[in-house]
Write an enzyme that holds these catalytic residues in place. Structure first.
Site, PDB file in Angstrom:
ATOM      1  N   HIS A  16       0.866  -1.052  -0.100  1.00  0.00           N
ATOM      2  CA  HIS A  16      -0.050  -0.576   0.192  1.00  0.00           C
ATOM      3  C   HIS A  16       1.308   0.979  -0.492  1.00  0.00           C
ATOM      4  CE1 HIS A  16      -3.667  -1.696   0.641  1.00  0.00           C
ATOM      5  NE2 HIS A  16      -3.107  -2.898   0.868  1.00  0.00           N
ATOM      6  N   ASP A  47       3.675   9.546  -0.871  1.00  0.00           N
ATOM      7  CA  ASP A  47       2.405   9.180  -0.202  1.00  0.00           C
ATOM      8  C   ASP A  47       2.287   7.487  -1.244  1.00  0.00           C
ATOM      9  OD1 ASP A  47      -0.362   7.833   1.506  1.00  0.00           O
ATOM     10  OD2 ASP A  47      -0.685  10.480   0.679  1.00  0.00           O
TER      11      ASP A  47
END
Ligand code: ADQ
Length: 471
Positions: free
Chosen positions: A157, A365
């Site tokens: 992720h 991110d």
């Protein structure tokens, strides 16, 4: 095909009322599993004096949850240690914050072995296993060593860092070698995929064939990019709730004709909150005419409180917001509203909709789901503007946002100005394109494409996997 077994560090579905989980992974997995009657296995979040391996099982909707408790050593060395003090900062390019201790390494291996031992009796021969995120990089190896022959996929992720960063990790090759016990390794972006391929070729002496077959350490695995999305219907349905409407009205009533800039993040140094505050301060400095007509609402939910770097950032943000308010506030205007609360998901949709500009400016991110949720929550007739960091995985897809370098204070301040002043026609055009993308590449598309690729591996390459497993 058998069941889909999802394994993640925490198992934390939102409760029926929409409260509970914060954090992209929990939110995404709850949505992804909703249509599968599968099994979700992981840590309960509870700590016990001594590990027992006891599993507590319960059913939520069609999903069976299997939860185990960890002991204090596990939580210290594996969760707060190797996962969140070694891998998290490293994978987010914060080598200055990386702590590497031998005991973390051992704790990480021990807990992955505990996951494997507890999960193994639940696995049936034709199940597909899908492991999530950086806490469990070596889980396939631990399962294979105990005899599991099922197809096993892994999804990361967070970003996979550039080779020059990754190779600062002691025993990095061992970690990547363990990854090759997966049949399929998925990343969020083409950029992360490229960085991994680069490591395979340049550091591991392996090769990557066209079509995404990586070969190294005498093993093979398929690699690919599977950008994660959101459950758009959850947001649009949430907007219809009384709670969302009430929250929207409450925020709008507090505006008194001003425009609202919004940030929503877990309180984490990767999210660029300090840089964001400084850019907003720059905007106030550069644009006296804008002062008192705008404010910043920053919602930042504390996480990982036991890790020192998180206590530090919390303190710094409190003093920074205090400084900006001290310098600019007036009797009837406060430029920064800084809130540490966790909101229910339906309430959050109302807050998103009330904002004229969203600042999503992480320094790095994996994807960033807040950017997508903000777009999904807008009023099509009067949508807000998304300012998005080029360092978020989402920027590979969301090109119609105002894309900024989060380290460039002047550029972010200028994007704030532009967003606040953007004419309705341009806002609508940009929003429509963003909304179409968020709707098409949603969480179901992410799940389906990953599961299809894993099934494909299962049927196409049985002999290869069997021989690799035998090693
Ligand atoms: P996160 O780092 O947690 O996820 P993000 O993708 O933005 O980051 O997800 C945060 C989630 O938590 C969102 O669904 C948001 O709505 C929710 N949330 C945040 N603050 C909240 C608050 N105060 N109240 C209620 N809800 C709140 C990790 C990676 C990301 C990746 C996701 C999914 O770091 O890069 O996008 O996993 O893969």
């Amino acid at each position: 095909m058998g069941r889909l077994i999802v394994v993640s560090n925490r198992v934390q579905p939102p409760d029926a009322a929409g409260a509970g989980a914060t954090g992209g992974l929990a939110v995404a997995l709850s949505a992804a599993l909703r249509e599968y009657s599968g099994l979700w296995f992981g840590w309960s979040g509870e700590t016990v004096d001594a590990f027992t391996g006891h599993l507590s099982m319960r059913k939520v909707g069609g999903v069976t949850l299997a939860l185990m408790d960890l002991d204090e050593h596990d939580v210290h060395e594996y969760y707060n240690g190797y996962a969140n003090r070694t891998l998290w900062p490293l994978f987010h390019y914060r080598t200055d914050l990386v702590a590497y201790e031998r005991s973390f390494d051992e704790g990480y291996a021990r807990v992955n072995a505990r996951f494997a031992e507890s999960l193994l009796p639940l696995i049936e021969p034709d199940d597909l296993i899908w492991v999530q995120d950086y806490h469990l990089l070596p889980l396939a190896r631990a399962l294979r060593r105990r005899g599991a022959r099922n197809p096993i996929g892994f999804f990361l992720h967070i970003p996979w860092p550039a080779r020059q960063i990754f190779t600062t990790l002691p025993r990095h090759a061992e970690l990547v070698e363990a990854l090759f016990d997966y049949d399929l390794i998925g990343f969020q972006t083409a950029d992360s995929l490229q960085a991994f391929a680069d490591y395979v070729k340049e550091s591991a002496g392996g090769e990557v064939l066209p079509g995404g077959i990586a070969m190294a350490f005498g093993k093979r695995a398929r690699i690919g990019a599977f950008p994660i999305g959101i459950d758009v219907a959850e947001i649009t349905e949430g907007l219809k709730s009384d709670r969302a409407k009430a929250e929207f009205e409450r925020v709008r009533a507090s505006l008194l004709g001003r425009k609202m800039i919004l940030g929503v993040d877990r309180l984490d140094y990767s999210k660029g909150l300090e840089e964001r505050f400084l850019a907003y301060e720059q905007y106030l400095e550069d644009h006296p005419e804008g002062r008192e007509h705008v404010f910043l609402l920053q919602i930042a939910t504390p996480t990982r409180d036991e890790v020192e770097a998180y206590q530090d950032i919390r303190g710094r943000l409190e003093s920074l917001s205090g400084r900006i308010n001290g310098a600019y506030a007036d009797v009837d205007w406060v430029p920064v509203r800084y809130v540490n609360k966790t909101y229910r998901r339906d309430a959050l949709t109302g807050i998103y909709r009330a904002a004229h500009v969203a600042l999503v400016t992480p320094l790095r991110d994996g994807m960033n789901l807040v950017a997508k949720e903000y777009v999904a929550a807008q009023d099509p007739d009067d949508p807000g503007v998304l300012v998005l960091s080029e360092q978020a995985g989402a920027a590979e897809q969301m090109r119609e946002a105002l894309i900024v370098n989060p380290f460039n204070r002047e550029a972010v301040a200028e994007a704030i100005r532009r967003g606040l002043a953007m004419p309705l026609a341009e806002r609508k055009d940009r929003w429509q394109a963003l909304f179409d993308g968020v709707s098409t590449d949603d969480v179901a598309a992410w799940r389906d494409s990953f599961v299809a690729a894993l099934k494909n591996e299962a049927t196409a390459d049985q002999p290869l996997r069997a021989s690799a497993n035998a090693r």
